[in-house]
Design an enzyme around this catalytic site. Structure first.
Site, PDB file in Angstrom:
ATOM      1  N   LYS A  14     101.928  29.366   7.299  1.00  0.00           N
ATOM      2  CA  LYS A  14     100.536  29.375   6.819  1.00  0.00           C
ATOM      3  C   LYS A  14      99.734  30.468   7.521  1.00  0.00           C
ATOM      4  O   LYS A  14      98.981  31.202   6.881  1.00  0.00           O
ATOM      5  CB  LYS A  14      99.891  28.011   7.099  1.00  0.00           C
TER       6      LYS A  14
ATOM      7  N   CYS B 279      89.173  23.365  11.101  1.00  0.00           N
ATOM      8  CA  CYS B 279      89.409  22.247  12.017  1.00  0.00           C
ATOM      9  C   CYS B 279      88.320  22.159  13.076  1.00  0.00           C
ATOM     10  O   CYS B 279      87.874  23.162  13.604  1.00  0.00           O
ATOM     11  CB  CYS B 279      90.742  22.427  12.732  1.00  0.00           C
TER      12      CYS B 279
ATOM     13  N   ARG C 139      85.003  27.439  18.521  1.00  0.00           N
ATOM     14  CA  ARG C 139      85.565  28.490  17.676  1.00  0.00           C
ATOM     15  C   ARG C 139      84.526  29.565  17.333  1.00  0.00           C
ATOM     16  O   ARG C 139      84.177  29.779  16.167  1.00  0.00           O
ATOM     17  CB  ARG C 139      86.193  27.899  16.416  1.00  0.00           C
TER      18      ARG C 139
ATOM     19  N   ASP D 285      99.105  25.009  18.899  1.00  0.00           N
ATOM     20  CA  ASP D 285      99.302  24.257  17.651  1.00  0.00           C
ATOM     21  C   ASP D 285     100.416  23.218  17.769  1.00  0.00           C
ATOM     22  O   ASP D 285     100.515  22.330  16.912  1.00  0.00           O
ATOM     23  CB  ASP D 285      99.608  25.207  16.490  1.00  0.00           C
TER      24      ASP D 285
ATOM     25  N   ARG E  81      96.719  20.624   4.724  1.00  0.00           N
ATOM     26  CA  ARG E  81      96.346  22.040   4.858  1.00  0.00           C
ATOM     27  C   ARG E  81      97.502  22.859   5.417  1.00  0.00           C
ATOM     28  O   ARG E  81      97.546  24.074   5.239  1.00  0.00           O
ATOM     29  CB  ARG E  81      95.147  22.189   5.815  1.00  0.00           C
TER      30      ARG E  81
HETATM   31  C1  UD1 Z   1      94.677  31.037  15.117  1.00  0.00           C
HETATM   32  C2  UD1 Z   1      95.466  30.058  14.298  1.00  0.00           C
HETATM   33  C3  UD1 Z   1      95.402  28.680  14.917  1.00  0.00           C
HETATM   34  C4  UD1 Z   1      95.847  28.727  16.370  1.00  0.00           C
HETATM   35  C5  UD1 Z   1      95.096  29.819  17.129  1.00  0.00           C
HETATM   36  C6  UD1 Z   1      95.606  30.045  18.548  1.00  0.00           C
HETATM   37  C7  UD1 Z   1      95.256  30.925  12.038  1.00  0.00           C
HETATM   38  C8  UD1 Z   1      94.720  30.720  10.669  1.00  0.00           C
HETATM   39  N1  UD1 Z   1      94.898  30.006  12.945  1.00  0.00           N
HETATM   40  O1  UD1 Z   1      93.325  30.598  15.107  1.00  0.00           O
HETATM   41  O2  UD1 Z   1      96.273  27.805  14.188  1.00  0.00           O
HETATM   42  O3  UD1 Z   1      95.614  27.488  16.984  1.00  0.00           O
HETATM   43  O4  UD1 Z   1      95.203  31.078  16.438  1.00  0.00           O
HETATM   44  O5  UD1 Z   1      96.959  30.329  18.520  1.00  0.00           O
HETATM   45  O6  UD1 Z   1      96.003  31.844  12.302  1.00  0.00           O
HETATM   46  N2  UD1 Z   1      87.573  32.928  20.556  1.00  0.00           N
HETATM   47  C9  UD1 Z   1      86.365  33.391  21.022  1.00  0.00           C
HETATM   48  N3  UD1 Z   1      85.696  34.307  20.254  1.00  0.00           N
HETATM   49  C10 UD1 Z   1      86.180  34.779  19.085  1.00  0.00           C
HETATM   50  C11 UD1 Z   1      87.431  34.308  18.622  1.00  0.00           C
HETATM   51  C12 UD1 Z   1      88.107  33.374  19.375  1.00  0.00           C
HETATM   52  O7  UD1 Z   1      85.892  32.971  22.067  1.00  0.00           O
HETATM   53  O8  UD1 Z   1      85.528  35.614  18.445  1.00  0.00           O
HETATM   54  C13 UD1 Z   1      88.287  31.894  21.321  1.00  0.00           C
HETATM   55  C14 UD1 Z   1      88.390  30.581  20.551  1.00  0.00           C
HETATM   56  O9  UD1 Z   1      87.242  29.809  20.706  1.00  0.00           O
HETATM   57  C15 UD1 Z   1      89.594  29.936  21.192  1.00  0.00           C
HETATM   58  C16 UD1 Z   1      90.484  31.131  21.531  1.00  0.00           C
HETATM   59  O10 UD1 Z   1      89.636  32.279  21.501  1.00  0.00           O
HETATM   60  O11 UD1 Z   1      89.211  29.271  22.372  1.00  0.00           O
HETATM   61  C17 UD1 Z   1      91.637  31.325  20.578  1.00  0.00           C
HETATM   62  O12 UD1 Z   1      91.170  31.565  19.293  1.00  0.00           O
HETATM   63  P1  UD1 Z   1      91.926  32.509  18.267  1.00  0.00           P
HETATM   64  O13 UD1 Z   1      93.157  33.086  18.889  1.00  0.00           O
HETATM   65  O14 UD1 Z   1      90.919  33.443  17.708  1.00  0.00           O
HETATM   66  O15 UD1 Z   1      92.360  31.458  17.171  1.00  0.00           O
HETATM   67  P2  UD1 Z   1      92.159  31.568  15.611  1.00  0.00           P
HETATM   68  O16 UD1 Z   1      92.447  32.954  15.162  1.00  0.00           O
HETATM   69  O17 UD1 Z   1      90.886  30.926  15.237  1.00  0.00           O
END
Ligand code: UD1
Length: 422
Positions: free
Chosen positions: A24, A118, A123, A308, A400
């Site tokens: 996914k 989620c 996030r 995850d 999902r």
């Molecule tokens: C993706 C995955 C999700 C997985 C996560 C971490 C997808 C669709 N989802 O989510 O299943 O759990 O990677 O492996 O691919 N953060 C910030 N600022 C930002 C962006 C992120 O502080 O602008 C923080 C988030 O709050 C979190 C951490 O970085 O604490 C990791 O987030 P991120 O790696 O961005 O996860 P996603 O891309 O949302």
């Protein structure tokens, strides 16, 4: 919103083999990337999931012509239009933010609303927005809408991420591939899904090197052309089913996987006393009657233990012999499944980012509610291991990410039925 529930009669060991779906978390950004393609993209091994449907709805909104045959999606993005994504479509899933870089790259502007998905923590999207500013975009935020414009077109830039965010890395890649000049990304996410996105983009004419290494270089090209790509196997789904087998004293083979993507996950099962056998694209697991506790697991960016899989693995450790400790370092609110597991008789204490799991000899069935995607799977898994009947509600979360979960588990000998909501 009512979405029905799973009714599980627990106590049966999982046995047999299942083919693992496409990832996914690869399929979604690759689908978003098709906005940049001036031609037709063919994506094989694309899972059938509500999040994929939500992404396709956004593509159709832009005027992309999308067709599906089994697990193959074809997306023709020639002549598409720049229209703001309605809130209703954006809120269907968190990862709709991934359209930001692609839409900005194709149209020079993007209007999005704050992302859904989620509820596992704050996030934030600050890293995404800072990166778009570095490409020359102006961003205004008001009333939950984010408006990005870059009338002159995006310019390549040097970006160092404070944290290797998966989504921010993907957005940077999508913005950079057709930006003018060169972009470098330091501390980029190294997840296999990043490499898969780079492979797809390069197939369509992008020039990305270093994906998967943490240091990426992207030479902008004027446009992307069509191409064909097969999505990588879903390492999280594979790990989830292995955890379910470990919890039920089972013996299963997950097929069509890339075992190297699970290199920090398989040792956890071995520590728990499971026998693991890896053959090419198959992983077999034979569980002991009762698994052993695993002293300490810490979630980390790839190649560390994936956040995850924290919930599914926590669930199997509930029935292990001894005390396991888990530290969740990625998301600040990712133990919502613990309350449901405790309702089934587990003994989990959560203190901030740490969970202490005292293994119990048995769980007993109860009615519980999925808090989120992986937490929902954890409850299903616990229901499979529990004595008696468990009802897991809120199954829209689980659906999902897990394609035909009832069919897959039934084929492994589980007693699980889906009761539709009214
Ligand atoms: C993706 C995955 C999700 C997985 C996560 C971490 C997808 C669709 N989802 O989510 O299943 O759990 O990677 O492996 O691919 N953060 C910030 N600022 C930002 C962006 C992120 O502080 O602008 C923080 C988030 O709050 C979190 C951490 O970085 O604490 C990791 O987030 P991120 O790696 O961005 O996860 P996603 O891309 O949302």
């Amino acid at each position: 919103m009512l979405s029905g529930f799973f009714e599980i009669t627990g106590g049966r060991s999982l046995k047999g083999a299942i083919k693992i779906q496409g990832a996914k978390n690869s399929a979604l950004p690759i689908l978003a990337a098709t906005v940049l393609v001036d031609g037709e993209a063919e994506l094989r091994n694309c899972p059938r999931l509500s999040d994929v449907d939500a992404t396709v709805n956004i593509l159709k909104h832009f005027g992309c012509r999308v067709s599906r045959q089994g697990h193959t999606l074809r997306v023709d993005s020639r002549g598409i239009n720049d229209t703001p994504i309605p809130d209703r479509l954006m809120h269907e899933m968190r990862s709709s933010i991934i359209f930001l870089g692609a839409v900005l790259g194709r149209f020079g502007q993007a209007v999005l609303s704050a992302p859904g998905g989620c509820d596992i923590g704050l996030r934030p999207i600050d890293l995404h927005l800072d990166a778009m500013r570095a490409f020359g975009a102006q961003i205004t935020e008001s009333h939950g809408r984010i408006c990005c414009t870059c009338a002159q077109g995006l310019r390549g830039t040097d970006i160092t991420l404070a944290f290797p965010s998966v989504g921010a890395t993907e957005n940077i890649m999508l913005a950079a591939v057709t930006a003018a000049g060169k972009t470098t990304v330091c501390n980029a996410a190294r997840e296999p899904e990043i490499t898969d996105l780079a492979d797809f983009l390069n197939t369509c004419g992008a020039r990305i090197t270093g994906a998967g290494s943490g240091e990426m270089v992207i030479e902008g090209v004027p446009a992307l052309h069509g191409g064909q790509h097969a999505v990588i196997p879903d390492r999280i789904v594979a790990g989830s089913y292995l955890a379910a087998a470990a919890a039920t004293g089972g013996e299963i083979t997950v097929q069509n996987v890339n075992p190297s993507h699970l290199s920090t996950v398989l040792p956890v099962f071995r520590d728990a006393g499971c026998k693991i056998d890896v053959q090419a694209a198959d992983i077999s697991l034979r569980a002991p009657m009762r698994p052993r506790a695993v002293k300490y697991i810490r979630t980390m960016p790839y190649p560390g233990f994936p956040t995850d899989l924290q919930a599914p693995v926590s669930a199997f450790l509930c029935v292990a012999e001894g005390t396991s400790v888990i530290s969740e370092t990625i998301f600040e609110n990712r133990y919502k499944h613990a309350a449901g597991l405790n309702r089934l008789g587990a003994d989990i204490r959560v203190d901030g980012r740490t969970a202490i799991i005292e293994g119990v000899p048995r769980l007993t069935g109860a009615a519980v509610e999925s808090p989120d995607l992986r937490g929902g799977f954890a409850l299903v898994l616990a229901g499979l291991a529990a004595e008696g009947v468990t009802r897991v509600g809120g199954i829209r979360h689980v659906e999902r990410g897990y394609e035909d979960i009832c069919g897959a588990l039934t084929s492994l000998g589980a007693a699980i039925v889906k009761i539709d909501g009214t």
